[in-house]
Motif scaffolding. Structure first.
Motif, mmCIF file in Angstrom:
data_model
loop_
_atom_site.group_PDB
_atom_site.id
_atom_site.type_symbol
_atom_site.label_atom_id
_atom_site.label_comp_id
_atom_site.label_asym_id
_atom_site.label_seq_id
_atom_site.Cartn_x
_atom_site.Cartn_y
_atom_site.Cartn_z
ATOM 1 N N SER A 54 41.100 43.108 35.597
ATOM 2 C CA SER A 54 40.808 42.807 34.211
ATOM 3 C C SER A 54 40.773 41.500 33.830
ATOM 4 O O SER A 54 40.571 41.004 32.592
ATOM 5 C CB SER A 54 41.693 43.546 33.317
ATOM 6 N N TYR A 55 40.706 40.533 34.971
ATOM 7 C CA TYR A 55 41.023 39.066 34.535
ATOM 8 C C TYR A 55 39.474 38.541 33.894
ATOM 9 O O TYR A 55 38.477 38.754 34.441
ATOM 10 C CB TYR A 55 41.038 38.518 36.122
ATOM 11 N N SER A 56 39.945 37.711 32.705
ATOM 12 C CA SER A 56 38.565 37.098 32.654
ATOM 13 C C SER A 56 39.042 35.443 32.217
ATOM 14 O O SER A 56 40.224 35.283 31.574
ATOM 15 C CB SER A 56 38.264 37.503 31.289
ATOM 16 N N PRO A 57 38.278 34.450 32.937
ATOM 17 C CA PRO A 57 38.942 33.237 32.673
ATOM 18 C C PRO A 57 38.897 32.643 31.394
ATOM 19 O O PRO A 57 39.444 31.672 30.858
ATOM 20 C CB PRO A 57 37.803 32.462 33.535
ATOM 21 N N TYR A 58 37.969 33.463 30.504
ATOM 22 C CA TYR A 58 38.103 32.889 29.106
ATOM 23 C C TYR A 58 38.711 33.685 27.962
ATOM 24 O O TYR A 58 38.881 33.562 26.790
ATOM 25 C CB TYR A 58 36.703 32.708 28.835
ATOM 26 N N ASN A 59 39.747 34.672 28.651
ATOM 27 C CA ASN A 59 40.647 35.124 27.753
ATOM 28 C C ASN A 59 41.442 34.075 27.202
ATOM 29 O O ASN A 59 41.772 32.964 27.879
ATOM 30 C CB ASN A 59 41.454 36.169 28.325
ATOM 31 N N SER A 138 35.783 36.063 23.826
ATOM 32 C CA SER A 138 36.031 36.909 24.832
ATOM 33 C C SER A 138 36.763 38.194 24.211
ATOM 34 O O SER A 138 37.022 38.975 24.734
ATOM 35 C CB SER A 138 37.245 36.227 25.528
ATOM 36 N N GLY A 139 37.043 38.111 22.634
ATOM 37 C CA GLY A 139 37.756 38.784 22.165
ATOM 38 C C GLY A 139 39.311 39.091 22.197
ATOM 39 O O GLY A 139 39.949 40.151 21.947
ATOM 40 N N SER A 140 40.015 38.217 22.836
ATOM 41 C CA SER A 140 41.375 38.432 23.118
ATOM 42 C C SER A 140 42.058 37.667 21.911
ATOM 43 O O SER A 140 41.497 37.159 21.247
ATOM 44 C CB SER A 140 41.707 37.545 24.400
ATOM 45 N N ASN A 231 43.694 32.789 39.121
ATOM 46 C CA ASN A 231 42.866 33.862 39.188
ATOM 47 C C ASN A 231 43.471 34.610 40.390
ATOM 48 O O ASN A 231 44.060 34.165 41.102
ATOM 49 C CB ASN A 231 41.598 33.309 39.080
ATOM 50 N N PRO A 232 43.065 35.836 40.536
ATOM 51 C CA PRO A 232 43.626 36.685 41.249
ATOM 52 C C PRO A 232 43.488 36.451 42.886
ATOM 53 O O PRO A 232 44.417 36.560 43.516
ATOM 54 C CB PRO A 232 42.845 38.090 40.865
ATOM 55 N N VAL A 233 42.391 35.968 42.989
ATOM 56 C CA VAL A 233 42.022 35.289 44.322
ATOM 57 C C VAL A 233 42.831 34.230 44.705
ATOM 58 O O VAL A 233 43.399 34.151 45.746
ATOM 59 C CB VAL A 233 40.488 34.865 44.242
ATOM 60 N N LYS A 234 42.919 33.196 43.901
ATOM 61 C CA LYS A 234 43.764 32.305 44.342
ATOM 62 C C LYS A 234 45.156 32.445 44.433
ATOM 63 O O LYS A 234 45.896 32.110 45.483
ATOM 64 C CB LYS A 234 43.998 31.138 43.126
ATOM 65 N N SER A 235 45.969 33.342 43.817
ATOM 66 C CA SER A 235 47.235 33.811 44.131
ATOM 67 C C SER A 235 47.352 34.481 45.264
ATOM 68 O O SER A 235 48.385 34.370 45.905
ATOM 69 C CB SER A 235 47.938 34.677 43.105
#
Lengths: 273, 296
Positions: A54-59, A138-140, A231-235
């Motif tokens: 559900s990750y979005s960098p612009y939340n 982003s709607g967050s 981001n999920p990949v970085k972690s």
């Protein structure tokens, strides 16, 4: 200072290079953030999308950091403008004329340093507007999470602009100064990356953690503060990154920018024009 | 009051001594010429006074005070080359000059008329001919009507009409009581416009003072004899003599440039029964002074 800045404005407001680089920069910030958004969005539609979840960098949780980081990649544009504006003075010998007409050498260099700060503040302002637009789109829910990256962006932008001034007053020729600036950025980046790899090796194999050694160079220090957005990949791959000693990097970044200011002023105040 | 006084000023570029300790002062209301061949140190000297070069030794005063930034705002200066933003027009450039000097913009149009650039006031500086650039630089110096003007080779790059215009402008400014400091390597320029002159040669001050004293146009011959009363009588018969003057018991004869002949003067006196105990050419003529400067 207001009077001095008014004169700087008279110098640049009809200058095409200023208008063109300015438009490129503003459009570039919007566009590169938009491209980032679309790329991450398109990953979601592929098989790898499961990693993104559900990750979005612009939340709003991430938007301040992401926008600052992306904007930070375009700082070469205002820095180039800064080099052109300062070296123009030498090319046209208007540095001499400004002094002859009654400015002190201090006023001449201090208003350029102030201009570097103004450009950094404008960069910050554009980043804030961009972040707000993308965040709300982003709607967050609105949040100040990671807002400190805006300060790092400001510091990085000022560092780039000050480095541009220093290269300009030392080299004086426009093309040469831009060339050397690019080569320096490239060289520092390359050496920085290699040192970071070495840092990881030292930490993982020799159990000596010297932190991210690449970040101890002037431009990399300002870069290093601007950690790659979470981001999920970085972690998952954190083991591949050097440890960041945050306060050390921040102290170095501030020290380098102070050095740039001191050196540029000294050069203009002490030497023949 | 001295507008500018230079005291023992020196400037070295590495081993090269561009100025070797020169001193002079510029009286208020004078048109002060700084004359010397290329590379004699004129621009270096003015560059130090304008604070863009650092002196290696000595100092200077402006308006009888230690120099301050405010002093330069009260002086209109054209130094060496016209220095303007190439991409800006004449008007836009002059607005910058006015803002730095702390003046309003109200006299920009009038100044552009004075230097005959009004028709091209909105063209970019980069499109100007050398002469137009030079005239804009003179215009920039005139902004705000300063009482002191510094012109370094003001007629550089101008055509004969332009040269005549600028010279008459300088004379006009001088008549208004302004002090003008003008560097030039053109002898007749200095001769035609200046009241005072300082002559530089390879960083040395060769002479300075009133133009009439420094550049004596006539040949001057100083004579002395025991019987000075008779001497005075008989020299009136000398051919080509323009006038005479008595000074400290000596008689000074003036001849048109290059016509004084010591031999024939001596012969004439001797033939008429007066034996000279002193005969000397007193000062060099304008031309020979100039060649002495430029030929070495």
């Amino acid at each position: 200072m207001q009077q001095l800045l008014k004169v700087e404005w008279l110098k640049i407001k009809h200058y095409n290079a200023f208008k063109i680089l300015g438009i490129f920069f503003i459009v570039g910030i919007f566009l590169s953030n938009y491209i980032t958004l679309r790329i991450v969005g398109s990953v979601k539609d592929t098989q790898a999308g499961i990693m993104v979840g559900s990750y979005s960098p612009y939340n709003f949780d991430y938007v301040w950091h992401t926008t600052s980081w992306v904007t930070g990649c375009l700082l070469i544009l205002p820095a180039m403008l800064m080099i052109i504006l300062v070296t123009n003075e030498f090319t046209y010998k208007t540095n001499r004329q400004n002094i002859i007409d009654g400015w002190s050498r201090r006023q001449f260099i201090d208003v350029k340093i102030t201009l570097a700060a103004v450009f950094a503040l404008v960069t910050l302002l554009i980043a804030v507007i961009t972040a707000l637009i993308f965040g709300f789109a982003s709607g967050s829910d609105f949040s100040f999470n990671k807002i400190e990256f805006l300060f790092y962006l400001l510091l990085k932008a000022f560092t780039y602009n000050m480095a541009a001034i220093l290269f300009s007053v030392l080299i004086r020729r426009t093309g040469f100064a831009i060339g050397v600036f690019f080569i320096y950025l490239g060289a520092e980046n390359l050496i920085g990356q290699l040192l970071d790899l070495w840092s990881v090796k030292l930490r993982e194999v020799d159990k000596i953690d010297l932190g991210s050694m690449g970040s101890y160079f002037p431009m990399n220090a300002a870069d290093g503060l601007m950690l790659f957005p979470e981001n999920p990949v970085k972690s998952m791959t954190s083991k591949a990154f050097a440890t960041e000693y945050h306060w050390l990097t921040l102290a170095l970044a501030l020290a380098y920018v102070a050095l740039f200011i001191w050196w540029s002023r000294r050069k203009i105040i002490k030497s023949d024009l | 009051m001295a507008i500018l006084s230079v005291e023992n000023l020196s400037k070295n570029y590495g081993h090269i001594k561009a100025l070797k300790g020169i001193s002079f002062s510029v009286p208020k209301g004078s048109v002060f010429g700084i004359l010397g061949p290329n590379g004699s140190g004129k621009t270096t000297m003015l560059g130090i006074v304008m604070s863009i070069l650092k002196p290696s030794g000595g100092g200077y005063k402006l308006f009888d005070e230690e120099p301050r930034d405010e002093h330069r705002k009260m002086i209109g200066t054209l130094l060496e080359t016209p220095n303007f933003y190439h991409y800006l027009s004449a008007v836009q450039n002059l607005k910058i000059t006015a803002a730095i000097k702390g003046h309003g913009e109200e006299d920009i149009e009038q100044v552009l008329h004075t230097v005959d650039l009004y028709k091209r006031k909105d063209s970019p500086f980069s499109s100007y001919s050398l002469g137009m650039k030079q005239r804009l630089a003179i215009g920039a110096a005139l902004l705000g009507g300063p009482d002191v003007l510094v012109f370094d080779e003001p007629t550089n790059g101008l055509d004969p009409v332009g040269i005549a215009e600028i010279r008459s402008l300088i004379k006009q400014l001088a008549q208004q009581g302004k002090t003008i400091i003008m560097a030039s390597h053109l002898l007749d320029e200095v001769e035609k416009v200046c009241t005072h002159v300082a002559i530089l040669k390879q960083g040395d001050l060769v002479a300075s003072g009133n133009v009439d004293e420094i550049f004596v146009n006539d040949d001057m011959v100083e004579l002395g004899a025991a019987n000075s009363a008779k001497l005075k009588e008989l020299i009136n018969a000398l051919p080509g003599l323009s006038r005479t003057k008595e000074e400290e018991g000596k008689l000074i004869l003036y001849f048109p440039p290059g016509t004084a002949n010591l031999e024939s003067i001596n012969q004439h006196c001797f033939n008429n029964g007066v034996v000279l105990n002193h005969i000397q050419v007193k000062r060099k003529s304008l031309e020979s002074k100039f060649f002495e400067l430029t030929n070495s």
